[in-house]
Structures are given as structure tokens and as C-alpha cells.
Design a protein around this motif. Sequence first.
Motif, PDB file in Angstrom:
ATOM      1  N   ASP A  81      -6.026   2.838  -2.188  1.00  0.00           N
ATOM      2  CA  ASP A  81      -4.919   1.907  -1.936  1.00  0.00           C
ATOM      3  C   ASP A  81      -3.600   2.583  -2.291  1.00  0.00           C
ATOM      4  N   TYR A  82      -2.567   2.251  -1.523  1.00  0.00           N
ATOM      5  CA  TYR A  82      -1.256   2.884  -1.742  1.00  0.00           C
ATOM      6  C   TYR A  82      -0.154   1.850  -1.574  1.00  0.00           C
ATOM      7  N   VAL A  83       1.047   2.212  -2.004  1.00  0.00           N
ATOM      8  CA  VAL A  83       2.203   1.306  -1.935  1.00  0.00           C
ATOM      9  C   VAL A  83       3.449   2.099  -1.594  1.00  0.00           C
ATOM     10  N   CYS A  84       4.484   1.345  -1.251  1.00  0.00           N
ATOM     11  CA  CYS A  84       5.850   1.884  -1.249  1.00  0.00           C
ATOM     12  C   CYS A  84       6.502   1.358  -2.508  1.00  0.00           C
ATOM     13  N   LEU A 136      -5.199  -7.597   1.976  1.00  0.00           N
ATOM     14  CA  LEU A 136      -6.190  -6.672   2.530  1.00  0.00           C
ATOM     15  C   LEU A 136      -7.533  -7.351   2.804  1.00  0.00           C
ATOM     16  N   SER A 137      -7.730  -8.551   2.259  1.00  0.00           N
ATOM     17  CA  SER A 137      -9.023  -9.224   2.409  1.00  0.00           C
ATOM     18  C   SER A 137      -9.265  -9.613   3.865  1.00  0.00           C
ATOM     19  N   GLY A 138     -10.442  -9.267   4.357  1.00  0.00           N
ATOM     20  CA  GLY A 138     -10.829  -9.649   5.710  1.00  0.00           C
ATOM     21  C   GLY A 138     -10.235  -8.815   6.823  1.00  0.00           C
ATOM     22  N   VAL A 139      -9.484  -7.775   6.487  1.00  0.00           N
ATOM     23  CA  VAL A 139      -8.866  -6.924   7.509  1.00  0.00           C
ATOM     24  C   VAL A 139      -9.829  -5.785   7.858  1.00  0.00           C
ATOM     25  N   LEU A 174       2.266  -2.480   1.115  1.00  0.00           N
ATOM     26  CA  LEU A 174       1.071  -1.827   0.572  1.00  0.00           C
ATOM     27  C   LEU A 174       0.112  -1.517   1.729  1.00  0.00           C
ATOM     28  N   GLY A 175      -0.901  -0.725   1.444  1.00  0.00           N
ATOM     29  CA  GLY A 175      -1.880  -0.380   2.475  1.00  0.00           C
ATOM     30  C   GLY A 175      -3.117   0.231   1.857  1.00  0.00           C
ATOM     31  N   ARG A 176      -4.049   0.557   2.717  1.00  0.00           N
ATOM     32  CA  ARG A 176      -5.323   1.126   2.246  1.00  0.00           C
ATOM     33  C   ARG A 176      -5.773   2.219   3.205  1.00  0.00           C
ATOM     34  N   LEU A 177      -6.319   3.279   2.614  1.00  0.00           N
ATOM     35  CA  LEU A 177      -6.874   4.383   3.378  1.00  0.00           C
ATOM     36  C   LEU A 177      -8.363   4.485   3.058  1.00  0.00           C
ATOM     37  N   VAL A 178      -9.197   4.335   4.089  1.00  0.00           N
ATOM     38  CA  VAL A 178     -10.649   4.449   3.926  1.00  0.00           C
ATOM     39  C   VAL A 178     -11.069   5.788   4.511  1.00  0.00           C
ATOM     40  N   VAL A 179     -11.602   6.652   3.662  1.00  0.00           N
ATOM     41  CA  VAL A 179     -12.015   7.988   4.090  1.00  0.00           C
ATOM     42  C   VAL A 179     -13.532   8.020   4.152  1.00  0.00           C
ATOM     43  N   ASN A 187       9.313  -2.268   9.766  1.00  0.00           N
ATOM     44  CA  ASN A 187       9.560  -3.643   9.291  1.00  0.00           C
ATOM     45  C   ASN A 187       9.064  -3.845   7.857  1.00  0.00           C
ATOM     46  N   THR A 188       9.262  -2.810   7.052  1.00  0.00           N
ATOM     47  CA  THR A 188       8.884  -2.834   5.639  1.00  0.00           C
ATOM     48  C   THR A 188       7.399  -3.144   5.461  1.00  0.00           C
ATOM     49  N   GLU A 189       6.594  -2.558   6.328  1.00  0.00           N
ATOM     50  CA  GLU A 189       5.143  -2.682   6.235  1.00  0.00           C
ATOM     51  C   GLU A 189       4.495  -1.392   6.713  1.00  0.00           C
ATOM     52  N   PHE A 190       3.236  -1.207   6.267  1.00  0.00           N
ATOM     53  CA  PHE A 190       2.451  -0.083   6.768  1.00  0.00           C
ATOM     54  C   PHE A 190       1.607  -0.573   7.946  1.00  0.00           C
ATOM     55  N   HIS A 191       1.558   0.248   8.998  1.00  0.00           N
ATOM     56  CA  HIS A 191       0.762  -0.075  10.189  1.00  0.00           C
ATOM     57  C   HIS A 191      -0.137   1.126  10.518  1.00  0.00           C
ATOM     58  N   PRO A 192      -1.463   0.914  10.615  1.00  0.00           N
ATOM     59  CA  PRO A 192      -2.170  -0.344  10.334  1.00  0.00           C
ATOM     60  C   PRO A 192      -2.242  -0.613   8.847  1.00  0.00           C
ATOM     61  N   LEU A 193      -2.635  -1.856   8.511  1.00  0.00           N
ATOM     62  CA  LEU A 193      -2.722  -2.210   7.098  1.00  0.00           C
ATOM     63  C   LEU A 193      -3.839  -1.432   6.411  1.00  0.00           C
ATOM     64  N   ILE A 194      -4.937  -1.206   7.136  1.00  0.00           N
ATOM     65  CA  ILE A 194      -6.034  -0.391   6.621  1.00  0.00           C
ATOM     66  C   ILE A 194      -6.362   0.674   7.662  1.00  0.00           C
ATOM     67  N   ALA A 195      -6.182   1.925   7.288  1.00  0.00           N
ATOM     68  CA  ALA A 195      -6.467   3.040   8.189  1.00  0.00           C
ATOM     69  C   ALA A 195      -7.769   3.703   7.766  1.00  0.00           C
ATOM     70  N   GLU A 196      -8.514   4.168   8.759  1.00  0.00           N
ATOM     71  CA  GLU A 196      -9.789   4.825   8.484  1.00  0.00           C
ATOM     72  C   GLU A 196      -9.791   6.220   9.106  1.00  0.00           C
TER      73      GLU A 196
END
Length: 212
Positions: A164-167, A93-96, A175-180, A108-117
Motif C-alpha cells: 500500500d502507498y500514499v501521497c 480499497l475494500s471490494g476493488v 492512496l493506492g495499492r500495488l499487488v505484485v 484529480n488527486t487520486e491514483f488510477h487505478p486504485l489497485i494495480a497488479e
Amino acid sequence: MDRRTFLTRGALVTVPLVAGCSGQEGEDGGSPAESPTATDRETPTVTETQTPTATETQTPTATETPPQSQSTTATGTPTAGQQAYPDYEWGRLSGVEPDPTTTIRMANTEFHPLIAEVPSGTEVTVTNEDAARHTITVPALDVDETVDSGGSVSFTVQQTGTFDYVCTFHPPQMLGRLVVTAAEQTPTTSTATETPTETATPTPIPDDDGGY
């Protein structure tokens, strides 16, 4: 010359000799002057000046900082998701940069986008485009939903912050991140209603003869 005459002359000869011997005494008739003794000179002591020894300055060695295995919030405190699942690759998540969106895809076993706002109060939809099942698990929001292949779930976040969240089915990479963020408030515009002003009409006064 008789014997008495000889002794007298001998005595006269002896006196000058004694007087000559007395010349070895001091001029004042005293004892011979003593030769001055050498005055002992004090030998100055040499004061040893201690040369200060050079102080060795130890150059601090650079401390290598191990790479962080997980990203943190702006205050440096791990999020609830990171604390609950520390073995995930949170360093991804660093720098994203956050991507403004209300839809999070599982592909593809990933969250898109990696960080959602998203703004607070917005409904977030998570869709599964993989053949395998996934979960969207957000410990700080008490969200833990299983999403089948081709399915979707939705939830709304009212509070602001970083979540932050995961599967849980696919550690450690999914994993991923939600910025509210705070929702933008629409300013209310008040329209002033003009009240018409009534103009007073003068009332005619009748004359005495009943005319106007």
C-alpha cells in the motif's frame, strides 16, 4: 320364728345376690376385659415436590462491528503502508478488483487505478497529470519519490506481495495499492538432434587371380 332362724334365711337370700354380681367379671373369673384402645395411625407426611423454575435463557445481543477504517491483507494484518499512515481512508480499497497495468496515473488527486497488479520484476511507471505535486510513498519498498506536474518516476519490484502507498501531500484520500504476483516462467523446450546413422559399405574381397 326366733332370731336365729331369721338370720339363717337372710343369709341364704344374700348368697344369690352376691353370685349375681359376680357375673360382671370375665367368663374365666378374671378381671373384666379391657376395651381395646384406638391404635394411633401414622399420618403419612406429604412430600413436597419442588417444581423446577423455568430458567431464563438470555439471548445474546448482536455485537455491532464497527466499520474498518483501513483494509488489510488476506491474513487480516495491516500492511506496512497502513501502519505507517493509519489516518488514511484505507476502507476505499475494500471490494476493488486489481487492474493489471504497469502505469499508475496521478489525476484529480487520486491514483488510477486504485489497485494495480503487476508481475514481479516488472518496471512500474508513475505519472503526474495534476497541476500539483504528489509523492509516491511505498513504506514496504522504501520508495518515496516526489513527482512534479507532468513528471514521472519508475521503479521495479522483485518481491511478491501487497504494498500500500500514499501521497504524503494529500491525506487522507490519496492512496493506492500495488499487488505484485509471481512472474510466469516460460518453459524451456529442448529439441533433440538426430544423429545420422552411418551404413557400413562391404569391402569386396579380391579373387586369387587378381580379379573381382
